[in-house]
Structures are given as C-alpha cells and as structure tokens.
Design a protein around this motif. Structure first.
Motif, mmCIF file in Angstrom:
data_model
loop_
_atom_site.group_PDB
_atom_site.id
_atom_site.type_symbol
_atom_site.label_atom_id
_atom_site.label_comp_id
_atom_site.label_asym_id
_atom_site.label_seq_id
_atom_site.Cartn_x
_atom_site.Cartn_y
_atom_site.Cartn_z
ATOM 1 N N LEU A 285 -85.647 -9.350 10.823
ATOM 2 C CA LEU A 285 -85.399 -9.650 12.232
ATOM 3 C C LEU A 285 -86.710 -9.643 12.994
ATOM 4 O O LEU A 285 -87.437 -8.646 12.994
ATOM 5 C CB LEU A 285 -84.440 -8.616 12.844
ATOM 6 N N THR A 287 -87.961 -10.516 16.927
ATOM 7 C CA THR A 287 -87.462 -10.799 18.275
ATOM 8 C C THR A 287 -88.612 -11.167 19.198
ATOM 9 O O THR A 287 -89.584 -10.410 19.325
ATOM 10 C CB THR A 287 -86.712 -9.587 18.853
ATOM 11 N N VAL A 373 -75.928 -8.646 13.977
ATOM 12 C CA VAL A 373 -77.168 -8.948 13.265
ATOM 13 C C VAL A 373 -77.398 -7.933 12.158
ATOM 14 O O VAL A 373 -77.833 -8.278 11.043
ATOM 15 C CB VAL A 373 -78.354 -8.989 14.253
ATOM 16 N N GLU A 398 -86.870 -3.970 13.139
ATOM 17 C CA GLU A 398 -87.059 -5.159 13.989
ATOM 18 C C GLU A 398 -88.541 -5.312 14.332
ATOM 19 O O GLU A 398 -89.210 -4.361 14.732
ATOM 20 C CB GLU A 398 -86.238 -4.989 15.266
#
Length: 972
Positions: A285, A287, A373, A398
């Motif tokens: 992931l 972001t 997610v 993340e």
C-alpha cells in the motif's frame, strides 16, 4: 598565468614542465598538488586542504605539516622553472594556470562539446578524444578524503556517462556489432548500471541477435533482483517489449488497464513517478497524501502508465461508506454473487493476478477503506494498492508519500528563461492560452514567478489561473489570485470538488469537526508560518492537546510541516490561509480574539528575542526574528489598528536592533517613527526614551545626521531625567559616532570619554565605547592607539559572549592591520569575522568583511580579486543604506579598477563617492585621505584632465553601473 605547465590527474598524478616531468615528492605533497589541480585555478583554503588530505581527524600538527609540504612543493617547482605555479591567496592556495592546463578540465570540455554537437559522428569524435585522456583512475596514486573523494567520484561518473553516450552514438552510426564485446566487459564491471545493459541489448538486436538481446535482459533482471531486490527499470522493460514485438513467436502480452487516460501531459513530476514506481515494488500500500488540487490523481495515473495491469476506482462520488465494497467490485468489472461478501468476490478476482489498484479520493471514507484494503492485501500477494487521500489510511506497512506543489521560482529569479526552469511555471505556460504565451517577454518574468509562488505551485490552482490568460494578463492574474471568481472554471464532466479551488478546500473543511474548523480559522491570523507555542497561544489550549490538534490538521493535509534545525515550523499554503482568513472574517468576535492573542504572543516573543541579541543566544535570536518577520509586521498593524500606542512602541523598540543587524534600516526607522507618532498621554517615559535612542541609531546608519542628533539629544535628556546611566552612555556613544563620521575626531573622543564615565561597570557597554573610540583613532590615522583600544574592546566582547561585537572588532583590527602593512593578519581576521557575519545574517558586517579582504587583495597584487570583493562590499552597503562606508569602498574600488586597466570606471567611482559625501558634509576619513589622493592623481594622469572630468561628472550625476568586468561575490 603559468602557460608552460601540463597537469595530468586522470591516472597517476603527473606534472610536465618546460624540461619534462617534475618530481612532486611523497604521498602528502603529491596529494596536496593533486587537490589544487582538481580546483585550478580556484583558491583552495587551508582548512579544505586539511580535510581532503587527512579526512575527519587531521593530526594536531596538520597545519604545520601542510606548510612544510607546501614549502617542499615550491622548492621542487622552482627547480623546474615553475616557481610561480602555486600562489598564496587568502584563505589558502591556488595553481596559477589556465583551466585547460589540467587534463580533467580538457576532458570535461570535450564532453560539453559532445553534448552540444548535432550528429552522432560529431558526438562520437568529441567523446573519443576526451576519453583518450584517461590513463587510469583519478589521482590513482594520491589518497584523498572528504571533498577530494567527492570530486574524484564526480569525475568517475562523468566518465561513465561519457562512455554511455559514446556507445550510444556508435550504435546510432551502425557500429552496434563492433561494440558488443566492449559492452559485455562494461556490464561485468558495472552490473547494476542499467544503461549499459540497455545498450548491450540494443547492440545485439541491431546485429540481428534478437535471442541474445532477450537473454541479456534476463541476465540483467537476475542481477538486479539478486543484488538489489528490484525489478528492472522502465527503460529495460520497454526495450524488452520492443525486442519481443519484433518477433512473431514471442509477441508481448497486452497490458490490462482500466483507468482514465490523462488528457494533458504530466509536468515536473518525473522524480516522483520513479520514486513511487520503486515504492510499489516494496510496499503493498502506497498512499499519496496532499491537499485537494496538489495533483495526486494525475501523479497516480502517471505511475500506472508503466504498470502491466492497473484498475482505477474513483471514490469521490461515494456518499455512503458502506457501499465501498460494491463500488470496488464495479470498478474491477466483476459481478457480485448473491449472498457472497463483495470483498470476497474482489479477492477471488485479484488473488492470482499482478494488479495495481488505484483508490482515488479516500479521505471521506477512510473508516471503510482501511479494513477493505487490509483484507485485500492479506489475501492477494501480487496486489499493489495506490491510494490518494488528504490523510493516510492508517494501515501497518503503509508507505505514505506527501504530494506538495510544484517547484516555484525564488523571489530573486530574473528573466523569462530562468523562471521557466521551474515546474510550476512550465505547467502554467503549458495550460495557458497560446497567444498569451507567445507574447511573453522578460518583463513578464516577475509577475509569472509571483503568481506561481502565491499559488504555492498547486497544479489545480495553476490550471484554473492559466484558463484566465485568454482575458487577463499574467500581472493582472497575479494581482487577483485571491478573487474567488478567478480560480473558478466550470468544466463539464469535471469532478464537483475540482470545479473551483475554493470548492476543493471547502471539501476538506467540511470533513472537519467543529473544534478543528475553529482551529483552522484561527490559523488565518498567522503570516508566514508559526511554531507550536504560537498555535497554542492563538488556540488558547494546553500543550498536549495543541500538539494532537496540530498533528490532526497536518494529517489532513491542511497544515504543512517545515522541518528545520531549530525545530519544526508550520504553515498554511497561501490558498488555504486565504480561505481561513475569509472564514475568520465572517466571525468578527472570534477574529478580534485571535488577532489580539497573536499580537500579544509576538510582542512577548520579540522582546525575548531582543534580549538575546547580545550574548550566547545571538544567532538563535537573529533566526527567530527572521523566521517571524511577517508575523511581527502583522502584530504591528494590529496594534496600530486598535490604537494601542504603548504595545506598538514596545514592538518597534524590540525589533530595532534586529532591523539594524539585518540591514533593514529603513523599515526599522519607519516602525519607530510611526509608533512615536502614534503615542498618546500615558505612555511610560522610559519606553519613549528607548524608542528615541533606537530611532537615533537607525537614522545615523542612513546618514540622516540631523534626525539622529535630534533623537539622540532628546534621548540623552530622557535618560538623565530617569537617572539611567546605561542609556546615557548609549546616547553619548552615538553622538560621538556622528562626530567621527563628520570628521570631528576630538569631539568624538570627548563623547566617548564621557560615556565611559557614565558606564564603567558593564563589560558590554565598555566594549562598545572602546570599539568606537578605537575606530575613531583608526579614522584619525593613529594606528597604535586604535589597536590598543580595539584589543581591549575585543576582550570585553568576549567576556560578554557577544559574537557580533567580536566579529565587528576583528574587522576594525583587520583594517588597522592593513594600514600597518600586516596583510596576512588582516586577511585572517577578516575571514574569521566573515564566517560569523554569515551565520548571523549581519549584512553590514558582510560588507565590511568584503571591504577588508578586497583591500588585502589589492595590496598583495591581486587587483581582479579585489574588484570582485569590493564590488560585493559596495553592493551590500548600498542595499542597507550605509552611504558613509559606501563612499570609502567606492574610493578603494576606483584604485582596483585603475590597477586592472579601467581608469574610466575608476574616475566614475570617484565622482560617485563624492556625490555620497557632499550632501551630508562627510569628509574622507583622515586615514584614507592619502590613498584617495594618490588614486585621483594616477587616474587623472592616465586619462588626461578632460577625460577624467567627463567620467568623474558621469559618476557624480548618475548611479554607477558595474555590469562588465569581474563579477561580485554573492552578498549573502
């Protein structure tokens, strides 16, 4: 310059003189000579030589050994008829040769020519000639450290780049088959350099060896994965696809992509795309976090352009967070099964596939996003999720990548070509109406840069502003950036929260709770940033809750953090600050409270910083003032608007010394004059007197002697009425300084003597008085007395730990040393002072340091260096308004220009100096009078009377311009 030396550093160090090779001794002297050669003909300081020869831990005898090695080298060079090759120039040494005498410079010139050439044949010819200069590694027999090691590494990289470019040119010339063997050797020596692998594939494919080219790709991939854990980059992957496409039996698989095609090219994000591509290899992931309009979506699309399977899901229209799984399945194009969890359906679709899933605009459904997610990533090992949001999703592992605005030009950028180097400008011009872009000139550069800075480089804001170029000039747009109608451009089919800049900020504001909205509004009281204590004061909160609240706004991309050595500072992007100001204005009572708290906080902060401007906190206090300049101005305006004369006067007094040290004389005087004019009955007499003496000092530095004497005389009377002996001494010292500059040396001495009687017990005050008395003795031509007084002042400043006082006294001791013929001592003192002034940001001191170093250059036979230094000093004194010193520097600069064969410029400078002195009745200081008279006589003799008077009159009547000739140093 010595033209008979041939210096070779590309291999073992060699020096070829008129009679052949020259012996340079053992490792240390050879290394010293090699380091000078790498920088030739620039000066290398003794400190830099110590670092590069011995590294971080030089021996205690390092400086002595350095001098011994230098003496050995000079003897060796003298025997080879190269005695003038090494020259001493403060603060170190230099090789007096033309750059082309060193083979590394020759090599770089060939590379430059190749990169300017137009055909592969020309490119190859230049590069081949340059690479032939290499005989081995740079300074192969000279151990170097620190910057020397960095310079060696830089030259190695230039060589490898040149080899790549030569091989590329050879392949373009049809010689691919001839360079395969060389490339095989290069990939063996540099297995992680992907460009060599690409060239090997190209060479093999061009020779019809397609299978070998694909095998080279597999070898490259295996090497990169094994040694770095990374897949090949985009260049190698594209090349593999190209080679595959050339054959029927191995056609490349079509990429499965389901995302919007970008309608405009991406500008200024190449590094981010590369970084994100690498991040996605290592993290499930990633972001992208930033405020609305920062370009997160466009950046995500660019990353997906190079990924085999990519799916784009826009969450902005989603109003019900519980529907996220269904929206996800719709985006993936999979049919939901009745009775089956939609997330499980998505997992079945994604489990075995290498998919990149883009989740765009997650900020309003974060609570639903996180668990979905998390399940997808745990169940689908080949899945990568690229999310865009105003704050992080919050999952373990993340990778968060903030997306800021594009780079904007600094305030000092000039010219259209220079500002076009910045990505924000390039984006604006790419989106602007073509007729407007075609008509741009250098006159538009300032408005263009100002516009991009005011919009903080935000892509959405830039695009909306660019849309107005069909009806407004760039200057008009820059002046209207906060007009809500300007940055609103309805676009059919566009996302609702991207229709206008105000709307996209409102989207974030509406997602906040009531307390966070109040905090954001109150931040509109700040100008130019703030720290944690300031936010706490304006929010009226305790420490822990302030930190948590600020962290929350940072996480939502509404507040930006600037990490600095002195600690974190925070700011609102200008478009968000303007939004907050508008929201605050709609609540007058809240606005008044926020600005009152803001003003009181910065008044207290200024008074505390002012107290630290003398002593060990001086550097820290100067930085505090510089960081808060805009907030201090806002506080001043608030006090004036409220009619709070006492608070306004306190703030003007608290900032006066900073304004003096930073060279902002005019601003400081204006603050004080405005505050004094606004005083009413009831303002304490000590405060008024303090304001008058501060105004007197700033007027003095501007040569406004009448105003300065009036303020100082009134202050003297006030201090005596208050029985303030320290203040009395300050006023007397200032009156003495005015007398000195007017040439009344005895009157100045009397003032200083009276001041010393008034203030005999304070080391700092005694230091000031002794310094001024010593400077007066210097100006009067009494050098021994000057040295004694200044040495005593230096001792007192050290006791007081006053860094600015120590540095200023060193400059005056350096001036004294110059006129006593002690040029080496003068240079050392001036260099020490220059370092302090740079750290303090004390512009006036920088000017004085350049002046003295220029005098040393002139008297040691280096007039070109003198011109550069003195021009820098003249620039500083002119910028801060110190006309007294500016006139003296102009006289010395006239002598330097005469020495470099430009007597007309010298005559103009002499006229310019007199034009500064005459309106204020300033004489040439007695100490400088003989030098000035010699310069005048020699200039007249060289030019002849008529030409001299014409040039002198030009300098006296119009500002002197010195664009031609040696460039001045940067006055920073």
């Amino acid at each position: 310059m010595t033209a008979k030396a041939d210096i070779r550093v590309l291999g073992n160090l060699e020096l070829i003189g008129p009679a052949g090779p020259v012996g340079l001794g053992g490792p240390r002297p050879r290394t010293m000579f090699g380091l000078l050669a790498l920088r030739a003909p620039r000066v290398v300081s003794q400190e830099a030589l110590l670092d590069a020869i011995w590294g971080e831990d030089p021996p205690p005898s390092g400086t002595r050994n350095l001098h011994a090695h230098m003496a050995y080298l000079r003897r060796s060079l003298a025997r080879a008829d190269l005695g003038d090759l090494i020259v001493t120039r403060p603060p170190g040494y230099a090789l007096d040769v033309r750059p082309e005498a060193v083979d590394s410079r020759q090599f770089e010139e060939f590379v430059r020519r190749a990169r300017s050439a137009g055909t592969p044949g020309e490119i190859a010819a230049h590069l081949r000639e340059g690479l032939a200069l290499w005989r081995g590694d740079v300074l192969a027999d000279c151990p170097v450290h620190e910057w020397g090691h960095a310079e060696v590494a830089r030259l190695r990289e230039v060589r490898l780049s040149a080899m790549e470019e030569l091989l590329e040119a050879d392949i373009a010339l049809g010689r691919g088959a001839h360079v395969v063997a060389e490339l095989e050797g290069l990939v063996a020596d540099h297995p992680l350099r992907e460009r060599f692998w690409e060239l090997l594939m190209l060479a093999l494919a061009e020779g019809g060896r397609r299978s070998d080219a694909l095998n080279a790709y597999r070898r490259a991939r295996a090497t990169l994965v094994d040694q770095l854990g990374l897949e090949p980059g985009a260049g190698l992957r594209r090349l593999e696809a190209t080679v595959l496409a050339a054959g029927v039996e191995e056609a490349p698989r079509p990429a499965e992509r389901d995302f919007p095609a970008p309608v405009t090219p991406l500008v200024g994000r190449a590094e981010e795309v590369a970084e994100l591509t690498a991040l996605l290899e290592d993290h499930g992931l990633v972001t992208l976090v930033g405020m609305g309009g920062a370009g997160k979506t466009r950046l995500a699309l660019a990353v997906c352009e190079n990924r085999a399977e990519a799916v784009f899901v826009d969450l902005a229209p989603l109003s019900d967070p519980h529907r996220l799984p269904q929206v996800l399945c719709d985006g993936l194009g999979v049919r939901e099964d009745p009775g089956v969890d939609p997330v499980d359906t998505a997992v079945r679709h994604l489990r075995a596939r290498p998919v990149t899933l883009v989740l765009d605009n997650c900020e309003h459904v974060l609570d639903s996003c996180a668990p979905v997610v998390d399940r997808l990533l745990r169940s689908c090992p080949r899945l990568r999720v690229l999310a865009t949001s105003r704050e992080a999703i919050g999952l373990l592992g993340e990778a968060i990548r903030p997306v800021a605005g594009l780079a904007t030009p600094p305030a000092e950028a000039t010219g259209l070509d220079e500002v076009r180097d910045y990505a924000a400008v390039r984006l604006f011009l790419a989106r602007a109406a073509q007729p407007a872009v075609r008509a741009l000139t250098d006159d538009d550069a300032d408005a263009l840069a100002r516009l991009c800075r005011r919009l903080d480089g935000l892509p959405l804001a830039l695009e909306l502003a660019a849309a107005r170029t069909n009806v407004l000039s760039i200057a008009q747009i820059a002046d209207r950036v906060h007009d809500p109608a300007l940055l609103h451009a309805p676009q059919p089919g566009g996302r609702f929260h991207h229709q206008a800049l105000d709307a996209t900020i409102s989207w974030s504001y509406d997602l906040l709770d009531d307390a966070a909205r109040t905090r954001l509004r109150r931040l509109g009281a700040f100008h130019g940033g703030f720290d944690l204590d300031a936010a706490q004061a304006v929010w009226e909160q305790d420490g822990p809750s302030t930190l948590d609240a600020l962290a929350g706004l940072v996480a939502k991309s509404l507040v930006v953090v600037d990490h600095r050595p002195a600690g974190a500072r925070y700011r609102l992007l200008e478009v968000i600050r303007h939004f907050a100001v508008g929201k605050l204005a709609g609540r007058p009572a809240e606005a008044d409270r926020a600005r009152e708290l803001h003003g009181r906080f910065y008044l207290a902060s200024a008074e505390d910083a002012d107290a630290g401007l003398r002593g060990p906190r001086q550097v820290e206090s100067m930085r505090r003032f510089a960081a808060e300049a805009e907030n201090l101005w806002a506080a001043k305006e608030w006090f004036a608007a409220r009619g709070d004369g006492a608070a306004g006067l306190r703030l003007a007094v608290a900032t006066a010394r900073y304004h003096r040290l930073s060279g902002h004389y005019r601003r400081g005087r204006r603050w004080l004059d405005d505050a004094l004019a606004g005083t009413r009955d009831g303002v304490p007499a000590p405060l008024v007197t303090a304001a008058r003496i501060a105004a007197a000092f700033l007027a003095y530095f501007q040569l406004a002697y009448a105003d300065s004497v009036a303020h100082a005389t009134a202050a003297l009377a006030g201090f005596r009425a208050l029985e303030d002996r320290t203040g009395e001494a300050r006023a007397l010292r200032l009156l003495g300084s005015i007398a000195r500059e007017r040439g009344h040396y005895e009157e100045a001495r009397e003032c200083y003597a009276e001041a010393l009687v008034a203030q005999v017990d304070d080391p700092a005050a005694v230091a000031d008085i002794r310094q001024m008395a010593g400077f007066t003795a210097w100006a009067a031509g009494e050098l021994d007395e000057a040295e004694a007084l200044l040495s005593e002042a230096l001792r007192h400043y050290r006791l007081a730990r006053d860094e600015e006082g120590v540095a200023s006294t060193r400059i005056q001791l350096a001036l004294t040393a110059v006129y006593k013929g002690q040029l080496g001592r003068a240079g050392r003192l001036a260099e020490e002072a220059l370092g302090t002034f740079r750290e303090l940001g004390f512009k006036e001191g920088l000017g004085y340091a350049y002046d003295v170093l220029g005098l040393v250059d002139l008297r040691t036979g280096n007039p070109e260096d003198a011109v550069a230094r003195l021009r820098a000093g003249l620039e500083v004194h002119g910028a801060v308004g110190d006309r007294w010193r500016q006139a003296s520097v102009a006289d010395t600069l006239a002598a330097a220009y005469l020495a470099v064969g430009r007597p007309s410029t010298g005559a103009r400078l002499l006229g310019f100096a007199d034009s500064l002195r005459e309106p204020h009745g300033i004489p040439v200081p007695a100490q400088e009078r003989a030098d000035r008279e010699r310069t005048v006589a020699r200039t007249r003799s060289t030019l002849g009377e008529d030409a001299y008077h014409v040039a002198y009159a030009e300098g006296a009547e119009t500002p002197v311009t010195l664009e031609d000739g040696p460039r001045p140093l940067r006055a920073t």
